[in-house]
Write an enzyme that holds these catalytic residues in place. Structure first.
Site, PDB file in Angstrom:
ATOM      1  N   THR A 407      35.738  64.256  59.611  1.00 32.53           N
ATOM      2  CA  THR A 407      35.255  64.925  60.966  1.00 32.53           C
ATOM      3  C   THR A 407      35.275  63.697  61.997  1.00 32.53           C
ATOM      4  O   THR A 407      35.367  62.590  61.757  1.00 32.53           O
ATOM      5  CB  THR A 407      34.045  65.427  60.776  1.00 32.53           C
ATOM      6  OG1 THR A 407      34.015  66.407  59.981  1.00 32.53           O
ATOM      7  CG2 THR A 407      33.678  66.228  61.954  1.00 32.53           C
ATOM      8  N   SER A 471      27.950  75.254  59.597  1.00 32.75           N
ATOM      9  CA  SER A 471      27.953  73.773  59.951  1.00 32.75           C
ATOM     10  C   SER A 471      26.906  73.066  60.151  1.00 32.75           C
ATOM     11  O   SER A 471      26.002  73.499  60.257  1.00 32.75           O
ATOM     12  CB  SER A 471      29.064  73.804  60.983  1.00 32.75           C
ATOM     13  OG  SER A 471      29.117  72.506  61.358  1.00 32.75           O
TER      14      SER A 471
HETATM   15  N1  GLU Z   1      32.314  70.245  57.412  1.00 36.75           N
HETATM   16  C1  GLU Z   1      31.273  69.676  57.895  1.00 36.75           C
HETATM   17  C2  GLU Z   1      30.563  70.670  59.087  1.00 36.75           C
HETATM   18  O1  GLU Z   1      30.904  71.194  59.740  1.00 36.75           O
HETATM   19  C3  GLU Z   1      31.324  68.343  58.642  1.00 36.75           C
HETATM   20  C4  GLU Z   1      31.951  67.604  57.787  1.00 36.75           C
HETATM   21  C5  GLU Z   1      31.871  65.999  58.183  1.00 36.75           C
HETATM   22  O2  GLU Z   1      31.141  65.642  59.198  1.00 36.75           O
HETATM   23  O3  GLU Z   1      32.289  65.245  57.674  1.00 36.75           O
HETATM   24  O4  GLU Z   1      29.367  70.473  59.188  1.00 36.75           O
END
Ligand code: GLU
Length: 586
Positions: A407, A471
């Site tokens: 991310t 998330s």
């Molecule tokens: N998929 C995660 C989320 O939406 C984020 C992943 C990350 O920050 O590495 O919370």
């Protein structure tokens, strides 16, 4: 070298440059922005400016955003240019095949708007998506790699929606720099090459992905010029016809074929799922903290609710007087986080599918009562979800989902005071590892709970058709008297919540400038164990925290915080030394 670029360098060269890495010197030959990249690892002083500022996870993408602002574009325009470039130069973290959340302060109307561009489960997905034939959860990476984990991407639609609502610069002009860079090639960064090397085996599972990241079977090396003409073609088509090219026609067919055709772990996405994708405007979730309002993204993100709850629980305690190196500060922060995470695990999910007691979770009486639990001197022995006021009688079972960090987060403010906070993702590093047309497809569906029920009670964050996985992304704008004073966010899976909360406390309560607040050591507690950032002063807290009853774990904590403070006197920016980002301003 253009006039514009020279001016940024001037601004940056006032700061000590501690990084003359040879890796990026080779980029000088191909890209003017390489000179900016050389200034990337400045000695971690804040960057100051008056008119505008960008804090982005990659120097080339930061430059693309800065150029837009310098040429009269606004913060929304700059964010679109940054996203288009990030999909090329930081492909492991975000891109067209992923999703994102926008928190936007519009200076003209004085309002905060949030847009949800989260990936969505296909119509054919069921709550058993991640269970094996025996009804047991799949192993995490068995679920991730392949088509099963791919949600309908939201980022292209979000970029277009942002532009339709607020954009000022012509849409094609925002994509053009990334198109050109994709054709000419970009310099592979240390982080990208390192992640390709360490992740080579998984990246090799899909031939298209392997050919791009491991040409000739060898991981791309730092300093290599990597071209991505397929990505340029997609952006070119988007420039001419808009985001619809992504959700219909040949491109949509390619996406569906890639997902359904991955034989060892196929997905169930259909063309209609892409055609039906919608960006959703949601109410911003804002919670009070001291003299501020902390605003962010509500469900399907747990980010803003959890950050606001932690801060709300801490409100009665004088963290400022206690100080940043006092174990008592961390006991309070750690247990406030555990209490908030207990509520997060039980109650938070996509509110279009399950009732989330959003108001109840932040209600003053409820938060005060939970806050009283922090009164002791030792780590809480037991932490359970509370019972927030709620008009829903059904109680959920606690969630089970694993989130691993990739991310990207970027913060931008323009000369009119419009502020953008975006966290953008393809979930795991390199997402599902499936690639088509020059971009990676996300594995966001593994942010759902793999189990759908526990002891006969449904889990709020279970897979359902058309639902968005919960998330932790916490793009945040802190407001004071109706104006933004801090734009912040980070990658880091569910630790994002801890990183963002710490940075807000470090700035507000401990008086650190934004760079110090970002750089200061992380101590993160979600479910009981205290993670202390290895190799930092946080290690000194290990003994006192253990004495308070915590299990302590020393580890790398690779946040990617990018923040901007807005003072009466100007702008102050910080970029996380744990990744490759920079701040540019004028
Ligand atoms: N998929 C995660 C989320 O939406 C984020 C992943 C990350 O920050 O590495 O919370």
């Amino acid at each position: 070298m253009s006039h514009t670029i020279k001016k940024f360098i001037l601004a940056l060269s006032l700061l000590p440059i501690a990084w003359g890495a040879s890796a990026l010197q080779s980029a000088d030959e191909v890209a003017p922005e390489a000179a900016i990249a050389l200034a990337a690892k400045q000695d971690r002083n804040p960057v100051y400016s008056k008119d505008w500022m960008v804090a982005v996870a990659n120097p080339v993408a930061a430059t693309a955003a800065a150029n837009v602002l310098e040429n009269g574009g606004n913060a929304i325009d700059a964010a679109i240019a940054a996203q288009a470039m990030l999909g090329l130069v930081e492909p492991q973290s975000s891109g067209l095949g992923g999703g994102a959340f926008l928190v936007y302060f519009d200076a003209g109307t004085g309002t905060v708007t949030t847009l949800d561009g989260r990936e969505t489960a296909p119509t054919a997905a069921t709550s058993k998506l991640f269970l094996d034939a025996q009804g047991e959860p799949l192993k995490f990476f068995d679920a991730v790699i392949g088509g099963r984990s791919v949600g309908v991407p939201g980022t292209p639609a979000l970029m277009e929606e942002m532009h339709k609502r607020w954009g000022k610069t012509a849409w094609p002009d925002l994509l053009q720099p990334a198109i050109e860079r994709a054709r000419a090639g970009f310099t592979v960064s240390e982080r990208l090459s390192g992640l390709v090397t360490s992740g080579a085996e998984r990246l090799s599972k899909h031939p298209v992905t392997k050919d791009y990241f491991l040409p000739g079977g060898e991981p791309v090396q730092v300093g290599t010029i990597l071209r991505n003409p397929d990505y340029a073609d997609v952006l070119q088509a988007m420039a001419e016809e808009g985001a619809s090219v992504f959700y219909s026609g040949d491109l949509a067919s390619d996406i569906v074929e890639t997902i359904t055709g991955f034989e060892s772990n196929p997905g169930v996405m259909a063309l209609e799922d892409l055609a039906n994708y919608k960006v959703i405007e949601r109410d911003a979730v804002c919670g009070p903290y001291r003299i501020y309002q902390v605003c962010g993204m509500g469900p399907p993100s747990s980010g803003a609710l959890t950050v606001a709850q932690i801060l709300g629980l801490l409100e009665p305690y004088d963290l400022g007087a206690l100080g940043a190196s006092n174990p008592e500060s961390w006991r309070l922060i750690g247990d406030a986080s555990r209490l908030a995470f207990a509520d997060r695990g039980r109650y938070m999910a996509d509110s279009d599918f399950v009732k989330v007691p959003a108001r109840g979770l932040l209600k003053t009486d409820y938060v005060k009562a939970r806050s009283m639990l922090l009164k002791g001197t030792k780590a809480l022995e037991e932490v359970a979800p509370g019972e927030p006021e709620w008009d829903e009688t059904r109680f959920w079972a606690d969630d089970e989902s694993l989130e691993l960090p990739s991310t990207t987060h970027f913060s931008i403010i323009d000369r009119d005071g419009n502020a953008v906070s975006i966290t953008s993702t393809i979930e795991n590093g390199f997402g599902s590892r499936l690639m088509t047309n020059g971009f990676l497809l996300n594995n966001e569906l593994t942010d759902f709970s793999f189990r759908d029920q526990r002891d006969g009670k449904p889990i709020a964050n279970r897979v359902e058709p058309g639902k968005r996985p919960r998330s932790s992304m916490s793009p945040t704008i802190v407001m004071q008297d109706g104006k933004p004073v801090l734009i912040i966010g980070s990658p880091g899976g569910s630790r994002i919540i801890g990183y963002v909360t710490k940075t807000i406390i470090a700035h507000i309560d401990w008086g650190m400038d934004i760079q110090k607040a970002i750089s200061s050591p992380h101590l993160v507690n979600r479910f009981g164990t205290f993670d202390l950032e290895k190799g930092t002063d946080a290690e000194m807290l290990s003994v006192p925290l253990e004495a308070m009853g915590y299990e302590v774990n020393l580890r790398d904590l690779t946040s990617g915080l990018h923040g901007i403070v807005i003072n009466a006197g100007g702008l102050e920016g910080g970029a996380d030394h744990r990744r490759e980002g920079i701040v540019l301003g004028k």
